[in-house]
Design a protein around this motif. Structure first.
Motif, PDB file in Angstrom:
ATOM      1  N   THR A 164      31.371 -29.085 -11.740  1.00  0.00           N
ATOM      2  CA  THR A 164      31.837 -30.063 -10.770  1.00  0.00           C
ATOM      3  C   THR A 164      30.661 -30.564  -9.944  1.00  0.00           C
ATOM      4  O   THR A 164      29.845 -29.757  -9.474  1.00  0.00           O
ATOM      5  CB  THR A 164      32.879 -29.428  -9.824  1.00  0.00           C
ATOM      6  OG1 THR A 164      33.979 -28.965 -10.610  1.00  0.00           O
ATOM      7  CG2 THR A 164      33.373 -30.410  -8.776  1.00  0.00           C
ATOM      8  N   TYR A 186      25.547 -29.617  -9.165  1.00  0.00           N
ATOM      9  CA  TYR A 186      26.786 -29.285  -9.869  1.00  0.00           C
ATOM     10  C   TYR A 186      27.054 -27.799  -9.681  1.00  0.00           C
ATOM     11  O   TYR A 186      26.117 -27.003  -9.542  1.00  0.00           O
ATOM     12  CB  TYR A 186      26.656 -29.580 -11.356  1.00  0.00           C
ATOM     13  CG  TYR A 186      26.524 -31.043 -11.699  1.00  0.00           C
ATOM     14  CD1 TYR A 186      27.657 -31.792 -11.967  1.00  0.00           C
ATOM     15  CD2 TYR A 186      25.279 -31.646 -11.775  1.00  0.00           C
ATOM     16  CE1 TYR A 186      27.547 -33.145 -12.294  1.00  0.00           C
ATOM     17  CE2 TYR A 186      25.159 -32.982 -12.105  1.00  0.00           C
ATOM     18  CZ  TYR A 186      26.295 -33.722 -12.366  1.00  0.00           C
ATOM     19  OH  TYR A 186      26.187 -35.057 -12.691  1.00  0.00           O
ATOM     20  N   GLU A 193      36.800 -22.858 -10.580  1.00  0.00           N
ATOM     21  CA  GLU A 193      36.547 -23.245 -11.967  1.00  0.00           C
ATOM     22  C   GLU A 193      36.619 -22.060 -12.944  1.00  0.00           C
ATOM     23  O   GLU A 193      36.641 -22.250 -14.136  1.00  0.00           O
ATOM     24  CB  GLU A 193      35.176 -23.924 -12.117  1.00  0.00           C
ATOM     25  CG  GLU A 193      35.119 -25.322 -11.552  1.00  0.00           C
ATOM     26  CD  GLU A 193      34.756 -25.378 -10.073  1.00  0.00           C
ATOM     27  OE1 GLU A 193      34.804 -26.477  -9.507  1.00  0.00           O
ATOM     28  OE2 GLU A 193      34.431 -24.321  -9.489  1.00  0.00           O
TER      29      GLU A 193
END
Length: 194
Positions: A164, A186, A193
């Motif tokens: 992400t 990221y 996640e």
């Protein structure tokens, strides 16, 4: 299960693991020659993003880097990893975990691939494998990938690997071109996640 209070040098974990197509292992003394060959092949593609590619390293410099990487792995300071094609044994690229915080179990993945191996999904597979290793073996709480906002290929690997985009740090680092670059950050975080 490893605990946060243990000295990292006492943490035991494998020095290699495999994915579908790849063998990923710690740097070993003697790897300097394959590393140097791959850098030479890929110098133009690496030069904008990697400090070591500003000039072509000598074979001796590549072996010194390899031996220092081996020692850092054993000390648990940085976990440099070499990536090989399982079926051919050929060297594909370099990756690993750095900016390690053993107390919080936060890691950053860095990577580069030799030019002739680009475009086959090897680096995304390697990043997924290293991420899985960090989560299940090292008990990671957060894994980051940082890259120049101008490095489209590196950002694409992070995105394909399901990281992400946490944010963009504006003008926070000077690129090798002398200009200020934005950095993309990221991450994958335990509980979100994985």
């Amino acid at each position: 299960m490893v605990t946060n209070s243990i000295d990292p040098i006492l943490i035991s974990f494998p020095e290699s693991f495999e994915t579908e197509r790849l063998l990923i292992r710690a740097a070993l003394w003697g790897d300097g020659a394959i590393l140097n060959e791959a850098i030479g092949e890929s110098l133009n593609e690496l030069r904008p993003w990697m400090l070591f590619a500003k000039t072509m390293p000598t074979l001796e410099e590549s072996e010194i880097f390899t031996r220092e990487a081996r020692l850092a792995f054993l000390k648990r300071d940085k976990l440099h990893m070499r990536i090989f094609n399982k079926s051919t044994g050929s060297f594909i690229g370099n990756s690993g975990l750095h900016q390690i915080n053993w107390d919080t179990r936060n890691f950053e993945i860095g990577y580069w691939i030799r030019s002739s191996c680009s475009g086959y999904g090897y680096m995304t597979e390697a990043v997924n494998g290293i991420t899985d290793f960090a989560i299940h073996t090292l008990e990671a709480n957060q894994i980051e990938i940082r890259c120049s906002a101008r490095n489209i290929k590196s950002a694409a690997v992070a995105e394909r690997a399901g990281f992400t985009l946490d944010g963009i740090l504006r003008s926070n680092c000077r690129g090798f071109d002398g200009e200020l670059h934005d950095s993309k950050v990221y991450a994958k975080v335990r509980g979100a996640e994985f």
